[in-house]
Every structure is written in structure tokens, then in C-alpha cells.
Scaffold this active site. Structure first.
Site, mmCIF file in Angstrom:
data_model
loop_
_atom_site.group_PDB
_atom_site.id
_atom_site.type_symbol
_atom_site.label_atom_id
_atom_site.label_comp_id
_atom_site.label_asym_id
_atom_site.label_seq_id
_atom_site.Cartn_x
_atom_site.Cartn_y
_atom_site.Cartn_z
ATOM 1 N N ALA A 67 57.337 15.120 23.799
ATOM 2 C CA ALA A 67 56.782 13.511 24.579
ATOM 3 C C ALA A 67 55.443 13.605 24.572
ATOM 4 O O ALA A 67 54.502 14.544 24.451
ATOM 5 C CB ALA A 67 57.599 13.886 25.945
ATOM 6 N N GLY A 112 60.508 17.375 23.289
ATOM 7 C CA GLY A 112 61.110 16.048 22.888
ATOM 8 C C GLY A 112 61.375 15.929 21.482
ATOM 9 O O GLY A 112 62.371 15.292 21.279
ATOM 10 N N GLU A 115 64.470 18.135 20.983
ATOM 11 C CA GLU A 115 65.468 17.394 21.942
ATOM 12 C C GLU A 115 66.033 16.081 20.838
ATOM 13 O O GLU A 115 67.210 15.836 20.629
ATOM 14 C CB GLU A 115 65.117 17.017 22.958
ATOM 15 C CG GLU A 115 64.898 18.150 24.078
ATOM 16 C CD GLU A 115 64.134 17.499 25.234
ATOM 17 O OE1 GLU A 115 63.063 17.302 25.230
ATOM 18 O OE2 GLU A 115 64.782 18.237 26.285
ATOM 19 N N GLU A 135 58.038 23.496 27.091
ATOM 20 C CA GLU A 135 57.943 22.743 28.439
ATOM 21 C C GLU A 135 57.422 23.557 29.582
ATOM 22 O O GLU A 135 56.451 23.238 30.372
ATOM 23 C CB GLU A 135 59.056 21.912 28.945
ATOM 24 C CG GLU A 135 59.342 20.748 27.909
ATOM 25 C CD GLU A 135 60.131 21.071 26.878
ATOM 26 O OE1 GLU A 135 60.386 22.190 26.708
ATOM 27 O OE2 GLU A 135 60.741 19.888 26.281
#
Ligand code: DAK
Length: 261
Positions: A67, A112, A115, A135
Site C-alpha cells: 500500500a 498489499g 496480498e 507491516e
């Protein structure tokens, strides 16, 4: 439809290539990119001639490095939850897209990015690929489905280790733990991915879609119900023109000409 942060190209034979296109920030996912990703997935879903969706990252360094940290550092809890929901929606849409989706991981797939790759049906990696859920190093936890999808792919213990250490995993190790299906030299990764996509596109399209649906939905059911779902879908195949063509072609020793019906 034109996009700013992604590129969606129909290649041929119903094969689509979606490229996350923010190479200056290693294809980091901001809200706009997630929104475009959601729209692109919906558009592929509307195309009944679609066969396979490949997803990759622009440039030679990253698939998606996570992200967008710059964009999310100032979020309040409500905004953070909204971003997480946006990503979860787009990734789930990808997971249940009627056609197979393949992540073509050409570099960093972190946070992300990992993911996103795990929301595809499987992952092909270049030798330079690096996976991880870092993270906890930023003081947060995975928020785009990583705690759940990683556990389902590699098992609870390995997922827990990777998530709480935040350590990176190289391509070959990712293959050994079941995160990645195949590893290829970086230079031939896309060629191998396209070759696999065209192989899938040559098969019975209705059967491929049904097979994906049964594998996807069946994994959340008990074995009896999952096998019952398989029986239903197996039976449905016998109502298609393609089943007749596939079997006649075999008996006539020729290639089938599937009609997608
Ligand atoms: N976001 C924004 N920019 C990024 C970025 C990222 N995730 N990753 C890299 N960049 C930018 C760098 O800032 C740099 O920009 P400039 O300095 O050139 O302007 C440029 O991309 C090149 O990166 P580096 O200079 O760092 O390149 P290196 O080769 O030295 O290192 C690296 C590559 C991938 C190891 C490193 O960039 C790195 O560690 N990047 C961050 C990886 C990471 O921690 N990813 C996980 C992000 S966290 C949420 C739910 C879920 C999430 C977030 C929110 N909510 C519920 C709100 C998910 C979180 C994540 O994904």
C-alpha cells in the site's frame, strides 16, 4: 475506458494483461489505483469472451511494493477502515472473477502487493521476486486480507512466522512453502505466463469457469457439500455444446473447436 494508474490490455484469445503502473513508487497501491483495479476487474468480468487475467507490475523492480505508505500515513481510523474495505472488495472481486487469474510477480510483492498476488488463483514468480508482509515494521498489521489468505496458502505456523517477523522471502523459498507455483528466469517470466494463459484459453471455456468456481467455493465447504457442488457442475457440463465437441474431437483424433456454450 482509460485508467491513470493501471493498464488493461486484451492480448488475444480472451487473455487480458493488467499492469499496475506506478513504477516510480514501485507500483504502490493508493486509493485511486485500488479503485481502478476494481473497475478493471469488473470490466473483465463483463466480457463473456474473457479466458484468463494476468496481473503484473510495471518496470523491472517490483510487482507491487505494498500500500502507498505516503498516502496512508495520515489516515484516521475511519479512513483506514474505508481503505481496507476498498482493497478487500477489489481483491475479493478478483478472487471470484469467473476466469482464472494469475499473478506474474516480477520483483517485490510486499504488504498489499503480496496480498494482491494471493488474491489471484496462483502466482508465477521471476527469480528476482521477493515476497513478504512487512507491516509490523510500520506499526500496523496486514489489512488487505493477508492474515487470512497467507494462512490458507502456507499454513498457520508459517503464515504467523512471516507476519510477525515481517521478513522477506525469496522466490525459490516462496515456491517451497507453497506460496508460488513456479519460478522462472526473470527474462522469460512473462513469456511463460502468456504460454500458460494461452494453454488455458485453448480448453473448454465453460468447463474452465465451472472448475474455478467449484475449487474456489468448495474450499470453504465441508467435503460432502463441496463434492455435491462438484457433481452439480459436472452435470451442467453435459448440457453444453462444448462437452459434445470435446468428446467427439477426441474420438475423431482432432483438436476441439470450442464455442463457449
Ligand atoms: N509506498 C510508497 N512509496 C513506496 C513504497 C510504498 N509501499 N515502496 C517504495 N516506495 C517508493 C520509495 O519511497 C522510493 O521513492 P523515492 O524516494 O524515489 O521518491 C521509491 O519507491 C523507490 O523505493 P526505494 O528507494 O526504497 O527502493 P529500494 O530498492 O531501496 O527498496 C523496497 C525497495 C521495496 C525494499 C523498499 O522500497 C521498501 O521497503 N518499500 C516498502 C515496502 C513495504 O513496507 N511495503 C508494505 C507497505 S504496508 C491498510 C491496510 C493495509 C495496508 C495499509 C493500510 N489500512 C487498513 C489503511 C497495507 C500495508 C502495506 O502494504
Amino acid at each position: 475506458m482509460s485508467y491513470q494508474n493501471i493498464v488493461l490490455e486484451p492480448i488475444r484469445n480472451g487473455v487480458y494483461l493488467l499492469t499496475i503502473n506506478r513504477p516510480k513508487v514501485l507500483n504502490a497501491l493508493n486509493a485511486e489505483t485500488l479503485s481502478e483495479l476494481g473497475m478493471a476487474v469488473a470490466n473483465v468480468g463483463k466480457d463473456s469472451s474473457a479466458r484468463v487475467l494476468l496481473i503484473t507490475g510495471a518496470g523491472e523492480k517490483a510487482f507491487v511494493a505494498g500500500a502507498d505508505i505516503k498516502a496512508m500515513q495520515q489516515l484516521n481510523p475511519i479512513q483506514a477502515r474505508a481503505l481496507s474495505r476498498q482493497a478487500l472488495g477489489a481483491f475479493r472481486a478478483l478472487e471470484v472473477l469467473p476466469v482464472p487469474t494469475i499473478a506474474v510477480v516480477n520483483g517485490f510483492a510486499l504488504g498489499g502487493g503480496c496480498e494482491l498476488a494471493m488474491s489471484c488463483d496462483w502466482i508465477l514468480a521471476g527469480e528476482n521476486a521477493v515476497f513478504g508482509q512487512p507491516e509490523v515494521g510500520l506499526g500496523i498489521i496486514p489489512g488487505f486480507g493477508g492474515t487470512q489468505r497467507l494462512s490458507r496458502l502456507v499454513g498457520r505456523a508459517m503464515a504467523m512466522e512471516l507476519i510477525v517477523t515481517g521478513r522477506h522471502v525469496a522466490a525459490e523459498q516462496a515456491r517451497k512453502i507453497g506460496l508460488v507455483n513456479h519460478v522462472y528466469p526473470a527474462a522469460s517470466l512473462m513469456e511463460e505466463a502468456l504460454s500458460m494463459a494461452h494453454l488455458i484459453a485453448s480448453k473448454g471455456p465453460v468447463a474452465v469457469r465451472l472448475a474455478k468456481e467449484v475449487v474456489q467455493r468448495g474450499q470453504d465447504l465441508d467435503l460432502d457439500n463441496a463434492c455435491a457442488l462438484e457433481s452439480q457442475a459436472f452435470g451442467l457440463c453435459f448440457g453444453t455444446t462444448d462437452q459434445g465437441e470435446g468428446m467427439v474431437a477426441f474420438l475423431e483424433k482432432r483438436q476441439p473447436e470450442f464455442m463457449n456454450q
